[in-house]
Design a protein around this motif. Structure first.
Motif, short mmCIF file in Angstrom:
data_model
loop_
_atom_site.label_atom_id
_atom_site.label_comp_id
_atom_site.label_asym_id
_atom_site.label_seq_id
_atom_site.Cartn_x
_atom_site.Cartn_y
_atom_site.Cartn_z
N ASP A 13 0.81 -1.17 -0.02
CA ASP A 13 -0.03 -0.10 -0.06
C ASP A 13 0.97 1.37 0.06
OD1 ASP A 13 -2.43 -1.53 -0.32
OD2 ASP A 13 -2.93 -1.30 1.96
N THR A 14 1.87 1.26 0.67
CA THR A 14 2.77 2.46 0.81
C THR A 14 3.48 2.56 -0.59
OG1 THR A 14 3.44 2.09 3.21
CG2 THR A 14 5.06 3.45 1.95
N LEU A 15 3.85 1.62 -1.33
CA LEU A 15 4.58 1.65 -2.58
C LEU A 15 3.40 2.26 -3.64
CD1 LEU A 15 6.73 -1.56 -2.81
CD2 LEU A 15 7.43 0.91 -2.48
N LEU A 16 2.41 1.51 -3.52
CA LEU A 16 1.18 2.22 -4.59
C LEU A 16 0.65 3.42 -4.17
CD1 LEU A 16 -0.93 -1.18 -4.83
CD2 LEU A 16 0.88 -0.36 -6.50
N ASP A 42 -9.27 4.25 -8.81
CA ASP A 42 -8.72 3.35 -9.35
C ASP A 42 -8.65 2.22 -8.73
OD1 ASP A 42 -7.82 5.48 -11.15
OD2 ASP A 42 -5.82 5.41 -10.86
N GLY A 43 -9.09 0.61 -9.50
CA GLY A 43 -9.01 -0.36 -8.83
C GLY A 43 -9.35 -1.61 -9.72
N VAL A 44 -9.39 -2.56 -9.10
CA VAL A 44 -9.84 -4.00 -9.63
C VAL A 44 -11.34 -4.53 -9.26
CG1 VAL A 44 -9.31 -6.36 -10.13
CG2 VAL A 44 -7.38 -4.64 -9.94
N VAL A 45 -12.15 -4.75 -10.16
CA VAL A 45 -13.56 -5.21 -9.64
C VAL A 45 -13.15 -6.67 -9.03
CG1 VAL A 45 -15.89 -6.01 -10.70
CG2 VAL A 45 -14.62 -3.90 -11.40
N VAL A 92 -18.15 -4.48 -6.30
CA VAL A 92 -17.25 -4.08 -5.24
C VAL A 92 -15.97 -4.20 -6.06
CG1 VAL A 92 -16.10 -4.85 -3.33
CG2 VAL A 92 -18.61 -5.30 -3.41
N ILE A 93 -15.16 -2.98 -5.70
CA ILE A 93 -13.86 -2.48 -6.15
C ILE A 93 -12.93 -2.50 -5.20
CG2 ILE A 93 -12.52 -0.79 -7.76
CD1 ILE A 93 -15.25 -0.14 -8.77
N GLN A 94 -11.87 -3.34 -5.63
CA GLN A 94 -10.71 -3.16 -4.46
C GLN A 94 -9.51 -2.06 -5.06
OE1 GLN A 94 -8.32 -6.70 -4.03
NE2 GLN A 94 -7.33 -6.02 -2.33
N HIS A 95 -9.31 -1.07 -3.97
CA HIS A 95 -8.59 -0.06 -4.46
C HIS A 95 -7.09 -0.21 -3.74
CE1 HIS A 95 -12.04 1.99 -5.92
NE2 HIS A 95 -12.48 1.65 -4.83
N HIS A 121 -31.91 4.38 -6.13
CA HIS A 121 -30.86 5.29 -5.32
C HIS A 121 -29.64 4.31 -5.60
CE1 HIS A 121 -31.59 2.61 -2.02
NE2 HIS A 121 -30.38 2.87 -1.66
N LEU A 122 -28.59 5.16 -5.39
CA LEU A 122 -27.10 4.45 -5.18
C LEU A 122 -26.68 4.31 -3.80
CD1 LEU A 122 -24.38 3.12 -6.58
CD2 LEU A 122 -23.68 5.23 -6.33
N HIS A 123 -26.53 3.09 -3.30
CA HIS A 123 -25.99 2.71 -1.83
C HIS A 123 -24.70 2.65 -2.33
CE1 HIS A 123 -25.02 1.10 2.01
NE2 HIS A 123 -24.05 0.60 1.55
N PHE A 124 -23.72 3.52 -1.54
CA PHE A 124 -22.15 3.71 -1.55
C PHE A 124 -21.64 3.54 -0.45
CE2 PHE A 124 -18.71 6.36 -2.10
CZ PHE A 124 -17.67 5.71 -2.90
N ASP A 125 -20.63 2.66 -0.20
CA ASP A 125 -19.77 2.86 1.14
C ASP A 125 -18.47 2.19 0.78
OD1 ASP A 125 -20.01 -0.13 0.84
OD2 ASP A 125 -21.71 -0.12 2.30
N ILE A 126 -17.70 2.70 1.91
CA ILE A 126 -16.20 2.50 1.62
C ILE A 126 -15.64 1.77 2.78
CG2 ILE A 126 -13.82 3.27 1.60
CD1 ILE A 126 -15.13 6.07 0.03
#
Length: 190
Positions: free
Chosen positions: A19-22, A84-87, A102-105, A145-150
């Motif tokens: 994560d630090t490198l990215l 940016d991420g991967v589904v 779901v997207i992984q960042h 509606h859009l349910h959006f969470d992180i």
């Protein structure tokens, strides 16, 4: 420390290094014009903010609605990748999530988009911040509606339908206020 604990510690260290490198991902709102100076652009409103208590327990994110210039103006509007991420998940569920992406960042940061009318991405697909990944809908038995969470704990990588219910410690262990998170990690548009 036994072997299993040592291995878990090494994995956590490696995840932090990756994560630090990215670097921290840059986020924008998942709806409306991403260059808008307001976080929820135009007339978009959060009808059920993070942490509110309602019939299903503690709310994990934002329920984003657009009811101007008319009711349900949000129907079929584009939903964008917040960063940016991967589904990691993209399918129709027969439960209250409906069509879910779901997207992984990073190794632990995931964003979730629910009740979509249409899913426009596939598992394994790389997405860039602002890419259209679906369309707002009302699947899962909900009004449009859009349910959006992180989530910052990695839980959505193993359990895309995770919900804390009435357990507040589950809410704060796995989810962050998406509005605050985006404000802290937002792209600066010229």
């Amino acid at each position: 420390m036994n072997k299993k604990e040592r291995l878990q510690s090494i994995i956590q260290d490696l995840e932090q290094i990756v994560d630090t490198l990215l670097g921290a991902p840059v986020f924008d709102p998942p709806i409306g014009d991403p260059t808008s100076p307001t976080l929820w652009p135009g007339h978009w409103v959060d009808a059920n903010p993070y942490g509110t208590r309602y019939a299903l327990g503690y709310h994990t994110g934002a329920d984003l609605n657009l009811n101007k210039p008319h009711w349900d103006a949000d129907y079929n509007k584009p939903v964008r990748a917040a960063a940016d991420g991967v589904v990691t998940y993209a399918e129709y569920r027969t439960d209250s999530w409906g069509k879910l992406v779901v997207i992984q960042h990073t190794t632990k940061v995931f964003s979730r988009y629910a009740h979509l009318e249409e899913i426009l991405v596939e598992v394994g697909q790389q997405v860039r911040r602002g890419d259209i990944i679906g369309r707002v809908g009302g699947t899962g038995g909900h009004p449009n509606h859009l349910h959006f969470d992180i989530s910052t704990s990695g839980i959505l990588g193993v359990k895309p339908d995770h919900w804390p219910g009435w357990t507040y410690s589950e809410l704060v262990a796995h989810y962050v206020d998406p509005k605050k998170y985006i404000e802290e990690h937002r792209a600066h548009h010229e």
